[in-house]
Design an enzyme around this catalytic site. Structure first.
Site, PDB file in Angstrom:
ATOM      1  N   ARG A 179      50.859  32.787  38.582  1.00 46.34           N
ATOM      2  CA  ARG A 179      49.506  32.324  38.210  1.00 46.34           C
ATOM      3  C   ARG A 179      49.291  30.857  38.593  1.00 46.34           C
ATOM      4  O   ARG A 179      48.680  30.082  37.843  1.00 46.34           O
ATOM      5  CB  ARG A 179      49.240  32.496  36.708  1.00 46.34           C
ATOM      6  CG  ARG A 179      49.365  33.890  36.199  1.00 46.34           C
ATOM      7  CD  ARG A 179      48.307  34.837  36.781  1.00 46.34           C
ATOM      8  NE  ARG A 179      48.618  36.189  36.355  1.00 46.34           N
ATOM      9  CZ  ARG A 179      49.483  36.983  36.998  1.00 46.34           C
ATOM     10  NH1 ARG A 179      50.037  36.593  38.133  1.00 46.34           N
ATOM     11  NH2 ARG A 179      49.737  38.186  36.554  1.00 46.34           N
ATOM     12  N   SER A 250      43.765  38.135  30.156  1.00 46.99           N
ATOM     13  CA  SER A 250      44.839  37.454  29.408  1.00 46.99           C
ATOM     14  C   SER A 250      44.445  36.008  29.157  1.00 46.99           C
ATOM     15  O   SER A 250      44.104  35.294  30.098  1.00 46.99           O
ATOM     16  CB  SER A 250      46.137  37.462  30.208  1.00 46.99           C
ATOM     17  OG  SER A 250      46.474  38.777  30.545  1.00 46.99           O
ATOM     18  N   GLU A 350      45.584  30.404  30.216  1.00 47.46           N
ATOM     19  CA  GLU A 350      45.345  30.828  31.605  1.00 47.46           C
ATOM     20  C   GLU A 350      43.944  30.453  32.112  1.00 47.46           C
ATOM     21  O   GLU A 350      43.823  29.845  33.182  1.00 47.46           O
ATOM     22  CB  GLU A 350      45.586  32.334  31.741  1.00 47.46           C
ATOM     23  CG  GLU A 350      45.456  32.796  33.181  1.00 47.46           C
ATOM     24  CD  GLU A 350      45.688  34.279  33.359  1.00 47.46           C
ATOM     25  OE1 GLU A 350      46.736  34.780  32.936  1.00 47.46           O
ATOM     26  OE2 GLU A 350      44.810  34.921  33.953  1.00 47.46           O
TER      27      GLU A 350
HETATM   28  C1  FAD Z   1      38.922  41.852  31.949  1.00 43.84           C
HETATM   29  C2  FAD Z   1      39.694  40.849  32.795  1.00 43.84           C
HETATM   30  C3  FAD Z   1      40.932  41.204  33.306  1.00 43.84           C
HETATM   31  C4  FAD Z   1      41.650  40.293  34.097  1.00 43.84           C
HETATM   32  N1  FAD Z   1      42.864  40.676  34.605  1.00 43.84           N
HETATM   33  C5  FAD Z   1      43.557  39.839  35.387  1.00 43.84           C
HETATM   34  C6  FAD Z   1      44.815  40.259  35.942  1.00 43.84           C
HETATM   35  O1  FAD Z   1      45.267  41.373  35.744  1.00 43.84           O
HETATM   36  N2  FAD Z   1      45.498  39.373  36.724  1.00 43.84           N
HETATM   37  C7  FAD Z   1      44.995  38.125  36.981  1.00 43.84           C
HETATM   38  O2  FAD Z   1      45.665  37.379  37.712  1.00 43.84           O
HETATM   39  N3  FAD Z   1      43.809  37.714  36.485  1.00 43.84           N
HETATM   40  C8  FAD Z   1      43.087  38.545  35.690  1.00 43.84           C
HETATM   41  N4  FAD Z   1      41.890  38.136  35.159  1.00 43.84           N
HETATM   42  C9  FAD Z   1      41.380  36.782  35.461  1.00 43.84           C
HETATM   43  C10 FAD Z   1      40.392  36.749  36.646  1.00 43.84           C
HETATM   44  O3  FAD Z   1      39.961  38.026  36.965  1.00 43.84           O
HETATM   45  C11 FAD Z   1      41.021  36.122  37.889  1.00 43.84           C
HETATM   46  O4  FAD Z   1      41.555  34.858  37.605  1.00 43.84           O
HETATM   47  C12 FAD Z   1      40.005  35.995  39.034  1.00 43.84           C
HETATM   48  O5  FAD Z   1      40.663  35.619  40.215  1.00 43.84           O
HETATM   49  C13 FAD Z   1      38.899  34.987  38.719  1.00 43.84           C
HETATM   50  O6  FAD Z   1      37.933  35.100  39.729  1.00 43.84           O
HETATM   51  P1  FAD Z   1      36.497  34.448  39.568  1.00 43.84           P
HETATM   52  O7  FAD Z   1      35.793  34.601  40.857  1.00 43.84           O
HETATM   53  O8  FAD Z   1      35.826  35.043  38.385  1.00 43.84           O
HETATM   54  O9  FAD Z   1      36.877  32.933  39.305  1.00 43.84           O
HETATM   55  P2  FAD Z   1      36.168  31.938  38.281  1.00 43.84           P
HETATM   56  O10 FAD Z   1      36.483  32.359  36.894  1.00 43.84           O
HETATM   57  O11 FAD Z   1      34.749  31.754  38.627  1.00 43.84           O
HETATM   58  O12 FAD Z   1      36.953  30.603  38.611  1.00 43.84           O
HETATM   59  C14 FAD Z   1      38.295  30.437  38.220  1.00 43.84           C
HETATM   60  C15 FAD Z   1      38.763  29.059  38.725  1.00 43.84           C
HETATM   61  O13 FAD Z   1      38.855  29.070  40.138  1.00 43.84           O
HETATM   62  C16 FAD Z   1      37.983  28.108  40.710  1.00 43.84           C
HETATM   63  N5  FAD Z   1      37.385  28.738  41.882  1.00 43.84           N
HETATM   64  C17 FAD Z   1      36.732  29.915  41.942  1.00 43.84           C
HETATM   65  N6  FAD Z   1      36.383  30.177  43.207  1.00 43.84           N
HETATM   66  C18 FAD Z   1      36.812  29.165  43.957  1.00 43.84           C
HETATM   67  C19 FAD Z   1      36.742  28.847  45.357  1.00 43.84           C
HETATM   68  N7  FAD Z   1      36.144  29.666  46.242  1.00 43.84           N
HETATM   69  N8  FAD Z   1      37.298  27.683  45.789  1.00 43.84           N
HETATM   70  C20 FAD Z   1      37.883  26.835  44.915  1.00 43.84           C
HETATM   71  N9  FAD Z   1      37.968  27.066  43.590  1.00 43.84           N
HETATM   72  C21 FAD Z   1      37.451  28.230  43.117  1.00 43.84           C
HETATM   73  C22 FAD Z   1      36.959  27.754  39.638  1.00 43.84           C
HETATM   74  O14 FAD Z   1      36.531  26.420  39.771  1.00 43.84           O
HETATM   75  C23 FAD Z   1      37.787  27.944  38.377  1.00 43.84           C
HETATM   76  O15 FAD Z   1      38.514  26.762  38.124  1.00 43.84           O
HETATM   77  C24 FAD Z   1      41.129  39.018  34.363  1.00 43.84           C
HETATM   78  C25 FAD Z   1      39.861  38.666  33.846  1.00 43.84           C
HETATM   79  C26 FAD Z   1      39.144  39.567  33.082  1.00 43.84           C
HETATM   80  C27 FAD Z   1      37.795  39.188  32.563  1.00 43.84           C
END
Ligand code: FAD
Length: 355
Positions: A179, A250, A350
């Protein structure tokens, strides 16, 4: 590109927190992205990137410019004897991308199905689940190096391709870990615009995760599509759907401890749930199940106002309706303190706090 002010982010974060961005813009290409960062630099205001908001804890107000990543596009760009090379825009939905790779005949990402979010966020925390991590199939990450952008003059469409600010960072330099990556350690340094995947042509089912192996007890050679479907089924049963119950998956990392700590804990708590973790400098390490630690503190189902610990999985914190980001952080601190008092283990969060 339209910059809006006082923009509601409630539908753009999976917790569903009521939060307003001072300024908001959705960027669909590299030129719009560099213009957005220049807008913030020129106004001397902070900026932050948002994907789908599924791994963030938003406060009530985000000062400065919130940039929603919406760069789309996915295609096979080349292939070698061993790999398919596929480019995917940072704004593409991750689950749809995984499904597309399987449909197009490039299986390999199926264990990571149904992880919410954008493809551009996948390298940020090296998303992982069911015995797989995105890093294992990432070839390189295309970014806007924002620090060098600030040193250059304004970028026009003509010189966009020649700017040094656009970099391709090979996987070896991304410092991917559990992570974690260079991107997560300094969120202001790079904006991910595209990810290149190297998917091995020789596909092998990955059933290393016990729950997935159990699912296929009677089908010894499942296809990638069957594994994809299984992961979707298992995840849907275990995790709350953020559209129905706000959450960010998580909320805590599974803590990694050394052999001495593990041995002490195992003596005191014989049913400790743990897994071997990769060695650090030749020393054995163990990953503890954070959900189990929280559960053992009697906190599963615990609720304060509209913030709660999900009753089916203690690792997930949920918003029952009108919770605020700050209240969720209070609950998280209470959990951390309780777990520390009982086990002497410090949980780390996380999702990322914005701002
Ligand atoms: C129900 C649920 C289940 C999940 N299960 C998992 C799992 O099994 N494994 C896991 O690893 N994660 C899991 N997650 C967490 C999440 O899905 C991941 O971390 C995902 O990659 C976040 O993507 P996002 O586009 O929503 O990022 P955001 O939440 O919008 O951003 C997360 C971070 O990344 C930065 N960011 C986003 N896009 C960019 C970009 N293009 N360039 C630079 N910085 C950027 C943002 O500034 C922020 O700091 C889960 C979340 C939920 C709600």
């Amino acid at each position: 590109m339209q910059i809006q002010s006082n923009f509601s982010l409630q539908k753009l974060n999976s917790f569903g927190f009521l939060s307003y961005a001072e300024y908001f813009v959705s960027v669909e290409n590299e030129l719009e992205l560099s213009n957005a960062i220049e807008f913030a630099t020129h106004k001397n205001i902070p900026w932050q990137v948002l994907g789908s908001g599924s791994n963030v804890v938003l406060q009530d107000f985000l000062p400065g410019l919130t940039i929603q990543m919406s760069i789309l596009g996915k295609k096979l760009v080349s292939e070698s004897a061993m790999h398919f090379y596929i480019d995917c825009g940072a704004g593409e939905n991750w689950h749809d991308f995984v499904r597309w790779t399987i449909e197009e005949g490039y299986p390999g990402l199926e264990n990571l199905a149904l992880i919410p979010g954008t493809t551009g966020a996948a390298p940020i925390q090296n998303i992982g689940a069911y015995g797989a991590e995105a890093a294992s199939m990432i070839d390189s990450v295309e970014v806007l190096d924002t620090k060098s952008l600030q040193k250059t003059q304004s970028i026009t469409e003509v010189d966009l391709n020649t700017q040094q600010s656009w970099q391709v960072i090979p996987k070896e330099e991304c410092e991917f870990a559990y992570r974690d990556s260079i991107f997560k350690r300094d969120l202001q340094a790079y904006v991910v615009t595209q990810v290149r995947f190297a998917i091995p042509k020789k596909w092998q089912a990955n059933l290393s995760y016990a729950e997935l192996a159990n699912y296929f007890l009677e089908n010894k050679s499942p296809s990638a599509q069957e594994i994809f479907d299984a992961v979707v089924t298992i995840r849907s049963q275990k995790l709350p759907d953020p559209t129905l119950l706000g959450n960010a998956g998580s909320f805590f990392h599974n803590p990694i401890v050394d052999l001495a700590t593990y041995t002490q804990l195992k003596e005191k708590f014989t049913n400790l749930v743990s897994y071997p973790a990769p060695d650090l400098l030749g020393e054995k390490q163990f990953k503890l199940a954070a959900g189990w630690l929280i559960d053992q503190c009697g906190l599963k189902g615990y609720r304060v106002a509209d913030c709660g610990v999900y009753e089916k999985q203690a690792l997930v914190l949920v918003n029952y309706g009108a919770a605020k980001g700050s209240e969720m952080l209070d609950l998280a601190n209470h959990i951390k303190q309780t777990v520390f008092e009982k086990f002497g283990v410090l949980l780390s969060q996380e999702p990322i706090n914005l701002p």
